[in-house]
Scaffold this motif. Structure first.
Motif, mmCIF file in Angstrom:
data_model
loop_
_atom_site.group_PDB
_atom_site.id
_atom_site.type_symbol
_atom_site.label_atom_id
_atom_site.label_comp_id
_atom_site.label_asym_id
_atom_site.label_seq_id
_atom_site.Cartn_x
_atom_site.Cartn_y
_atom_site.Cartn_z
ATOM 1 N N UNK A 83 -36.463 42.991 -13.452
ATOM 2 C CA UNK A 83 -36.404 42.473 -12.064
ATOM 3 C C UNK A 83 -37.959 42.501 -11.740
ATOM 4 N N UNK A 84 -38.257 41.332 -10.833
ATOM 5 C CA UNK A 84 -39.414 41.042 -10.308
ATOM 6 C C UNK A 84 -39.217 40.978 -8.847
ATOM 7 N N UNK A 85 -40.362 41.716 -8.132
ATOM 8 C CA UNK A 85 -40.145 41.712 -6.652
ATOM 9 C C UNK A 85 -40.746 40.141 -6.084
ATOM 10 N N UNK A 86 -39.993 39.423 -5.634
ATOM 11 C CA UNK A 86 -40.482 38.175 -4.996
ATOM 12 C C UNK A 86 -40.648 38.040 -3.511
ATOM 13 N N UNK A 87 -40.027 39.191 -2.902
ATOM 14 C CA UNK A 87 -40.258 39.135 -1.477
ATOM 15 C C UNK A 87 -39.444 38.043 -0.821
ATOM 16 N N UNK A 88 -38.689 37.565 -1.413
ATOM 17 C CA UNK A 88 -37.992 36.343 -0.908
ATOM 18 C C UNK A 88 -38.958 35.342 -0.184
ATOM 19 N N UNK A 89 -39.763 35.067 -0.886
ATOM 20 C CA UNK A 89 -40.828 34.132 -0.512
ATOM 21 C C UNK A 89 -40.868 32.799 -1.629
ATOM 22 N N UNK A 90 -41.113 31.651 -1.182
ATOM 23 C CA UNK A 90 -40.776 30.532 -2.135
ATOM 24 C C UNK A 90 -42.218 30.530 -3.052
ATOM 25 N N UNK A 91 -43.157 30.916 -2.280
ATOM 26 C CA UNK A 91 -44.706 30.681 -2.742
ATOM 27 C C UNK A 91 -44.854 31.834 -3.789
ATOM 28 N N UNK A 92 -44.423 32.957 -3.499
ATOM 29 C CA UNK A 92 -44.364 33.944 -4.457
ATOM 30 C C UNK A 92 -43.334 34.097 -5.483
ATOM 31 N N UNK A 93 -42.166 33.248 -5.410
ATOM 32 C CA UNK A 93 -41.407 32.946 -6.612
ATOM 33 C C UNK A 93 -42.008 31.941 -7.586
ATOM 34 N N UNK A 94 -42.634 31.061 -7.015
ATOM 35 C CA UNK A 94 -43.121 29.854 -7.866
ATOM 36 C C UNK A 94 -44.457 30.398 -8.536
ATOM 37 N N UNK A 95 -45.251 31.291 -7.768
ATOM 38 C CA UNK A 95 -46.407 31.799 -8.438
ATOM 39 C C UNK A 95 -45.995 32.836 -9.784
ATOM 40 N N UNK A 96 -44.914 33.513 -9.664
ATOM 41 C CA UNK A 96 -44.718 34.409 -10.523
ATOM 42 C C UNK A 96 -43.869 33.877 -11.616
ATOM 43 N N UNK A 97 -43.244 32.872 -11.309
ATOM 44 C CA UNK A 97 -42.201 32.175 -12.422
ATOM 45 C C UNK A 97 -43.186 31.979 -13.784
#
Length: 416
Positions: A83-97
């Motif tokens: 699991x990866x914590x994205x904070x339900x944030x679009x920019x964070x998801x895109x950055x982590x992916x």
């Protein structure tokens, strides 16, 4: 000398026997070995859905562990999730992916909701990794050849089914007057109220949206906004944002003395989690929840029995609620797709592209999900089932959660 030779001969024989034994054990281990494939888990441990995330991620992880042991072992395949914590944030998801993909090379991604879809739907076709969501679908992802999959129709589809049912139940020909609590902090929230507003325009005899109220991500006081909806004649309030929004809306209705106006919620901010946040489930008396999957009602059901098995045999530590059912549902879709791939391609043939193909081509009867989901059939036209779907409706009466209606048909909606 003879004694030393005898000892040396015995030692050689012992070593040879040990080598043969080790070789046999190694071959036996190879016969039982499982090819392990990674699944990426997107989560929200520090954002607006942190309150439900332990139950959701715990339940989806337990399904993968169950499948790896009781199904995958015989096929020679195991699934592992990180699991990866994205904070339900679009920019964070895109950055982590990019880092997630590089680290895990996953055959599937399990998401939380609209932030994940919005961030990844353009990338996944080239990355060849399907995203399986725990939520209902979204209008902005309604297109063909998608790599995002939702087991449920869109939130507006589910809301529309509820409103058709509620208007019939009212016995009146007058349209329901709906006040919508929404927010512009998430593409998913915006999509929901746009879809419901479009349904209202197309079906003026069923509902009228008196106003859509925009709030911050996690509001604490909505008394002024709710008061405005009440003055405009709202007879039901739709809150599909998060638990904090439900709590603030309910407290506003209580302070205004208008608890006779019901709130309708979805799975991710359901009655049980909202009641817990309010301190007592009875605080949600007379309100409703609606979604197209199993509900956490009391009594023995295939879904409840499966949950109890995960808790007793696979060390699951989670409450049986809508968040847990969401996690189990998305995990079940994924493992059954992998299972179908292995049947055709073998243990070494599991790829993200093959998992997607299995999702599209192979229907999943409700029995295969232990009743967590209805019969599921995807096609290339949309990332969610577009026909033959239904919802369940739950409520709270005298502090007790109750399954009110099952298999309420979902109406056909035009795109918004």
């Amino acid at each position: 000398m003879k004694t030393n030779r005898a000892k040396l001969s015995a030692m050689v024989k012992l070593r040879q026997h040990g080598a043969l034994l080790a070789s046999a054990l190694c071959l036996g281990g190879m016969a039982q070995a499982q090819t392990t494939y990674n699944v990426a888990g997107l989560a929200d441990f520090t954002g607006p859905f942190a309150d439900i995330m332990k139950d959701m991620t715990g339940c989806r992880r337990a399904v993968l562990e169950w499948w790896s042991e009781e199904v995958g072992k015989a096929q020679g395949v195991a699934l592992r999730i990180k699991d990866f914590d994205t904070r339900y944030d679009v920019a964070q998801v895109a950055s982590l992916w990019p880092g997630i993909k590089s680290e895990l090379n996953p055959v599937a991604v399990l998401g939380v909701g609209g932030a994940d879809t919005n961030a990844l739907q353009q990338r996944l076709p080239s990355d060849k990794v399907p995203l399986v969501q725990s939520t209902a679908g979204y209008g902005f992802a309604w297109k063909g050849d998608n790599w995002v999959f939702n087991a449920r129709a869109t939130y507006p589809h589910e809301a529309a089914a509820f409103y058709v049912w509620m208007q019939k139940k009212s016995g009146s020909l007058a349209p329901l007057k709906v006040g919508v609590i929404s927010s512009e902090v998430s593409p998913a929230y915006v999509d929901i109220h746009k879809g419901v507003e479009k349904f209202a325009r197309d079906n003026p005899k069923i509902i009228e949206v008196v106003e859509t109220i925009y709030t911050e991500a996690q509001p604490t006081d909505l008394t002024q906004q709710v008061s405005r909806l009440v003055r405009k004649g709202a007879t039901v309030l739709q809150v599909f944002n998060n638990t904090a929004s439900v709590v603030a809306t309910r407290r506003a209705l209580q302070s205004l003395g208008k608890t006779n106006i019901p709130i309708v919620v979805s799975a991710h901010n359901g009655l049980l989690s909202s009641g817990k946040a309010l301190g007592d489930l009875s605080q949600m008396d007379g309100n409703y929840e609606v979604y197209g999957m199993a509900m956490a009602a009391e009594g023995a059901t295939p879904a409840r029995d499966f949950f109890e098995k995960l808790r007793s045999q696979y060390k699951l530590q989670a409450a049986y609620n809508s968040a847990c059912i969401m996690g189990m549902s998305q995990a079940m879709l994924t493992v059954r797709a992998v299972e179908n791939v292995v049947k055709v391609k073998g243990a070494g043939g599991v790829t993200g592209e093959e998992v997607r193909a299995a999702l599209v081509s192979t229907p999943m009867p409700t029995e295969r999900s232990f009743g967590l989901l209805p019969n599921i059939k995807f096609n290339n036209d949309a990332p969610f089932p577009t026909s033959g779907t239904a919802v369940n409706i739950g409520t709270v009466e005298k502090g007790k959660y109750k399954l009110l209606e099952q298999n309420v048909p979902v109406p056909v909606l035009s795109k918004w």
